[in-house]
Design an enzyme around this catalytic site. Structure first.
Site, PDB file in Angstrom:
ATOM      1  CB  SER A  84      -7.577   2.729  -4.939  1.00 39.88           C
ATOM      2  OG  SER A  84      -7.348   1.391  -5.305  1.00 39.88           O
ATOM      3  CE1 TYR A 127      -4.265   2.162   0.260  1.00 38.00           C
ATOM      4  CE2 TYR A 127      -5.270   0.662  -1.327  1.00 38.00           C
ATOM      5  CZ  TYR A 127      -4.591   1.830  -1.047  1.00 38.00           C
ATOM      6  OH  TYR A 127      -4.269   2.681  -2.065  1.00 38.00           O
ATOM      7  CE  LYS A 159      -5.835   5.456  -0.811  1.00 38.74           C
ATOM      8  NZ  LYS A 159      -5.170   6.758  -0.721  1.00 38.74           N
TER       9      LYS A 159
HETATM   10  P1  NAD Z   1       4.172   5.594  -1.017  1.00 39.37           P
HETATM   11  O1  NAD Z   1       4.087   4.846   0.258  1.00 39.37           O
HETATM   12  O2  NAD Z   1       5.395   5.457  -1.840  1.00 39.37           O
HETATM   13  O3  NAD Z   1       3.903   7.152  -0.766  1.00 39.37           O
HETATM   14  C1  NAD Z   1       3.094   7.624   0.280  1.00 39.37           C
HETATM   15  C2  NAD Z   1       3.883   8.703   1.010  1.00 39.37           C
HETATM   16  O4  NAD Z   1       3.064   9.211   2.074  1.00 39.37           O
HETATM   17  C3  NAD Z   1       5.172   8.188   1.638  1.00 39.37           C
HETATM   18  O5  NAD Z   1       6.216   9.043   1.272  1.00 39.37           O
HETATM   19  C4  NAD Z   1       4.905   8.248   3.143  1.00 39.37           C
HETATM   20  O6  NAD Z   1       6.080   8.511   3.886  1.00 39.37           O
HETATM   21  C5  NAD Z   1       3.873   9.367   3.237  1.00 39.37           C
HETATM   22  N1  NAD Z   1       2.978   9.286   4.396  1.00 39.37           N
HETATM   23  C6  NAD Z   1       2.300   8.212   4.853  1.00 39.37           C
HETATM   24  N2  NAD Z   1       1.558   8.543   5.923  1.00 39.37           N
HETATM   25  C7  NAD Z   1       1.767   9.862   6.150  1.00 39.37           C
HETATM   26  C8  NAD Z   1       1.291  10.781   7.109  1.00 39.37           C
HETATM   27  N3  NAD Z   1       0.456  10.386   8.075  1.00 39.37           N
HETATM   28  N4  NAD Z   1       1.711  12.062   7.054  1.00 39.37           N
HETATM   29  C9  NAD Z   1       2.580  12.466   6.091  1.00 39.37           C
HETATM   30  N5  NAD Z   1       3.078  11.632   5.150  1.00 39.37           N
HETATM   31  C10 NAD Z   1       2.672  10.351   5.188  1.00 39.37           C
HETATM   32  O7  NAD Z   1       2.875   5.176  -1.881  1.00 39.37           O
HETATM   33  P2  NAD Z   1       2.509   5.494  -3.389  1.00 39.37           P
HETATM   34  O8  NAD Z   1       2.484   4.214  -4.128  1.00 39.37           O
HETATM   35  O9  NAD Z   1       3.307   6.629  -3.888  1.00 39.37           O
HETATM   36  O10 NAD Z   1       0.991   5.926  -3.196  1.00 39.37           O
HETATM   37  C11 NAD Z   1       0.606   7.284  -3.096  1.00 39.37           C
HETATM   38  C12 NAD Z   1      -0.893   7.349  -2.852  1.00 39.37           C
HETATM   39  O11 NAD Z   1      -1.575   6.684  -3.918  1.00 39.37           O
HETATM   40  C13 NAD Z   1      -1.357   6.645  -1.567  1.00 39.37           C
HETATM   41  O12 NAD Z   1      -2.404   7.388  -1.011  1.00 39.37           O
HETATM   42  C14 NAD Z   1      -1.843   5.306  -2.076  1.00 39.37           C
HETATM   43  O13 NAD Z   1      -2.788   4.758  -1.216  1.00 39.37           O
HETATM   44  C15 NAD Z   1      -2.461   5.701  -3.409  1.00 39.37           C
HETATM   45  N6  NAD Z   1      -2.547   4.599  -4.351  1.00 39.37           N
HETATM   46  C16 NAD Z   1      -1.431   3.878  -4.655  1.00 39.37           C
HETATM   47  C17 NAD Z   1      -1.532   2.796  -5.541  1.00 39.37           C
HETATM   48  C18 NAD Z   1      -0.317   1.946  -5.819  1.00 39.37           C
HETATM   49  O14 NAD Z   1      -0.496   0.814  -6.271  1.00 39.37           O
HETATM   50  N7  NAD Z   1       0.903   2.408  -5.600  1.00 39.37           N
HETATM   51  C19 NAD Z   1      -2.759   2.483  -6.125  1.00 39.37           C
HETATM   52  C20 NAD Z   1      -3.884   3.254  -5.807  1.00 39.37           C
HETATM   53  C21 NAD Z   1      -3.761   4.322  -4.922  1.00 39.37           C
HETATM   54  C1  WQD Z   2      -1.502  -7.736  -9.366  1.00 41.46           C
HETATM   55  C2  WQD Z   2      -1.716  -9.168  -9.874  1.00 41.46           C
HETATM   56  C3  WQD Z   2      -2.095 -10.729  -8.085  1.00 41.46           C
HETATM   57  C4  WQD Z   2       1.907 -10.321  -6.326  1.00 41.46           C
HETATM   58  C5  WQD Z   2      -3.290  -3.727  -5.198  1.00 41.46           C
HETATM   59  C6  WQD Z   2      -4.296  -3.047  -4.291  1.00 41.46           C
HETATM   60  C7  WQD Z   2      -4.856  -1.829  -4.972  1.00 41.46           C
HETATM   61  C8  WQD Z   2      -3.748  -0.915  -5.417  1.00 41.46           C
HETATM   62  C9  WQD Z   2      -2.751  -1.632  -6.268  1.00 41.46           C
HETATM   63  C10 WQD Z   2      -2.662   0.475  -3.807  1.00 41.46           C
HETATM   64  C11 WQD Z   2      -2.834  -9.901  -9.138  1.00 41.46           C
HETATM   65  C12 WQD Z   2      -0.791 -11.042  -8.800  1.00 41.46           C
HETATM   66  C13 WQD Z   2       0.789 -10.198  -7.122  1.00 41.46           C
HETATM   67  C14 WQD Z   2       2.623 -11.549  -6.332  1.00 41.46           C
HETATM   68  C15 WQD Z   2       1.062 -12.409  -7.944  1.00 41.46           C
HETATM   69  N1  WQD Z   2      -3.055  -0.461  -4.267  1.00 41.46           N
HETATM   70  N2  WQD Z   2       0.375 -11.223  -7.920  1.00 41.46           N
HETATM   71  N3  WQD Z   2       2.160 -12.547  -7.139  1.00 41.46           N
HETATM   72  O1  WQD Z   2      -3.947  -6.639  -6.111  1.00 41.46           O
HETATM   73  O2  WQD Z   2      -4.354  -5.568  -8.366  1.00 41.46           O
HETATM   74  O3  WQD Z   2      -3.958  -4.152  -6.399  1.00 41.46           O
HETATM   75  O4  WQD Z   2      -2.275  -2.802  -5.568  1.00 41.46           O
HETATM   76  O5  WQD Z   2      -2.238   1.259  -3.219  1.00 41.46           O
HETATM   77  O6  WQD Z   2      -5.686  -1.184  -4.074  1.00 41.46           O
HETATM   78  O7  WQD Z   2      -5.326  -3.949  -3.973  1.00 41.46           O
HETATM   79  O8  WQD Z   2      -2.073  -5.432  -7.342  1.00 41.46           O
HETATM   80  O9  WQD Z   2       0.304  -5.870  -7.744  1.00 41.46           O
HETATM   81  O10 WQD Z   2      -0.786  -6.864  -5.690  1.00 41.46           O
HETATM   82  O11 WQD Z   2      -1.374  -7.765  -7.945  1.00 41.46           O
HETATM   83  O12 WQD Z   2       0.687 -13.371  -8.646  1.00 41.46           O
HETATM   84  O13 WQD Z   2       3.620 -11.732  -5.631  1.00 41.46           O
HETATM   85  O14 WQD Z   2      -0.523  -9.916  -9.594  1.00 41.46           O
HETATM   86  O15 WQD Z   2      -2.766 -11.908  -7.719  1.00 41.46           O
HETATM   87  O16 WQD Z   2      -3.457 -10.743 -10.073  1.00 41.46           O
HETATM   88  P1  WQD Z   2      -3.664  -5.552  -7.056  1.00 41.46           P
HETATM   89  P2  WQD Z   2      -0.908  -6.451  -7.110  1.00 41.46           P
END
Ligand code: NAD
Ligand code: WQD
Length: 338
Positions: A125, A150, A154
């Site tokens: 991330s 969180y 990472k």
């Molecule tokens: P998501 O929650 O939709 O997907 C994660 C999946 O992992 C889910 O299906 C959940 O059931 C499964 N899971 C959780 N814990 C588990 C475990 N202990 N064993 C087996 N399965 C498990 O999330 P996503 O948005 O698809 O994110 C996927 C990955 O990307 C995550 O590692 C998340 O931290 C990372 N990530 C997401 C974002 C974002 O904004 N969505 C940003 C940066 C990184």
């Molecule tokens: C985006 C912008 C908020 C919600 C987070 C995690 C990061 C990654 C992605 C993963 C910001 C604003 C948001 C709302 C708002 N995570 N906002 N009202 O904070 O950039 O990143 O998600 O797994 O690790 O930190 O994403 O979508 O929460 O916010 O005004 O109800 O929207 O302040 O400027 P962020 P976000």
């Protein structure tokens, strides 16, 4: 064709990546405990692609369950999405985050090493960058201790994987540092389905638009940005899914551990996202300005030139596509997969 184990493959980014993998001819085994997803996403992935995948319900913290997957399938590489991702919850329940994200990742690489599978793509991330870095953020910039647990998990997993790779040259590991994934598959049949009140901007906007929430709270309008609201690098989930294929191809051909930013390189403010959503979809989004959210930075966007140069990856979609596709998913599935 290679066999890919996709941990967390039933989730938002994982399900989109399964489509790209199946379309590219890979065999896919999804391993997911369904703690934040539903098997319905995988049914739809198979419908969309007209290809089948194997689903194993299990937990990455469970050595026996994981070992069995490697024994039963000759896996070539792993894409590791499984983990928990709610920033607020990670502050209240740090141990659950340390256990799922850190202990779970350690167990996964232990099982991989036992099975002699050394190719891994890890979901990292942009949260791992030091807050004092000025965007565009590049991979050489210093990481910092993230303000939330969180993000901390990472950073720790990235560091463990770097040390693991340094200890044994067999490993080939991609650290993909995602910026802000949004959007959905163009069919509108799979998308982001957060449980409870969304933490992230995009699902909050679409839930207001569909009438599930009254209004969007915009966290702060006094940042030093174009209009005072926070600026982020939103990336279409299909572009992000594609980056995993590019990283996989790269890793199947080289060794070591390397990080790549996966973002578009463009920043958009919260107001620009809201206004563009209203324009392209013709739906009003009620909002109010509220105080800044603790831990937020004003601006974060990527320098993605390393991924473009080394992975041969190029994002295809702009903000309008992302907002149209997010809405297409939400309006077809007002209650997500339920
Ligand atoms: P998501 O929650 O939709 O997907 C994660 C999946 O992992 C889910 O299906 C959940 O059931 C499964 N899971 C959780 N814990 C588990 C475990 N202990 N064993 C087996 N399965 C498990 O999330 P996503 O948005 O698809 O994110 C996927 C990955 O990307 C995550 O590692 C998340 O931290 C990372 N990530 C997401 C974002 C974002 O904004 N969505 C940003 C940066 C990184
Ligand atoms: C985006 C912008 C908020 C919600 C987070 C995690 C990061 C990654 C992605 C993963 C910001 C604003 C948001 C709302 C708002 N995570 N906002 N009202 O904070 O950039 O990143 O998600 O797994 O690790 O930190 O994403 O979508 O929460 O916010 O005004 O109800 O929207 O302040 O400027 P962020 P976000």
């Amino acid at each position: 064709m290679a066999k890919i184990l996709v941990t967390g493959g039933a989730g938002y980014i994982g399900s989109h990546t399964c489509i790209e993998l199946l379309d590219a001819g890979y065999e896919v085994i999804v391993f997911d405990n369904l703690s934040n997803s539903s098997e319905e996403s995988l049914n739809r992935v198979q419908d969309i692609t007209q290809k089948s995948l194997t689903f194993v319900q299990g937990d990455i913290r469970n050595a026996d369950e994981l070992d069995r997957v490697f024994e039963n399938h000759s896996i070539d590489a792993v894409i590791h999405f499984a983990g928990l991702k709610a920033v607020g919850e990670s502050q209240e329940k740090p141990l659950i985050y340390f256990d799922n994200n850190i202990a779970g990742s350690i167990q996964l690489v232990k099982s991989m090493a036992k099975a002699k599978v050394y190719t891994l793509v890890f979901s990292s991330s942009a949260a791992i960058y030091d807050e004092d870095n000025i965007s565009p953020l590049n991979e050489q910039m210093p990481t910092g201790i993230p303000s939330n647990n969180y993000g901390y998990t990472k950073l720790i997993v990235e560091q463990l994987l770097q040390k693991l790779s340094a200890s044994n040259p067999e490993w080939s590991i991609a650290l993909l540092r995602y910026f802000n994934p949004v959007g959905a598959h163009k069919s509108g049949r799979i998308g982001e389905d957060p449980q409870g009140i969304p933490n992230n901007l995009m699902p909050y906007v679409t839930q207001v638009a569909v009438g599930r929430r009254e209004k969007l709270s915009i966290y702060g309008n006094d940042y030093d940005t174009v209009d005072g609201t926070g600026v982020r690098d939103y990336i279409h989930v299909v572009d992000l899914a594609n980056a995993h294929l590019c990283a996989l191809n790269n890793r199947l051909q080289s060794k070591g551990c390397r990080a790549w930013n996966i973002g578009t390189g463009n920043g958009s403010s919260v107001l620009q996202v809201k206004d563009t959503f209203e324009q392209v979809n013709g739906i009003p989004v009620a909002f109010e300005f509220v105080a800044r959210r603790a831990g937020d930075v004003a601006t974060s966007f990527a320098d993605n030139s390393r991924a473009v140069a080394e992975l041969g990856w190029q994002p295809q979609y702009g903000l309008e596509d992302m907002l149209k596709d997010s809405w297409n998913w939400q309006k077809q599935n007002p209650n997500g997969y339920n």
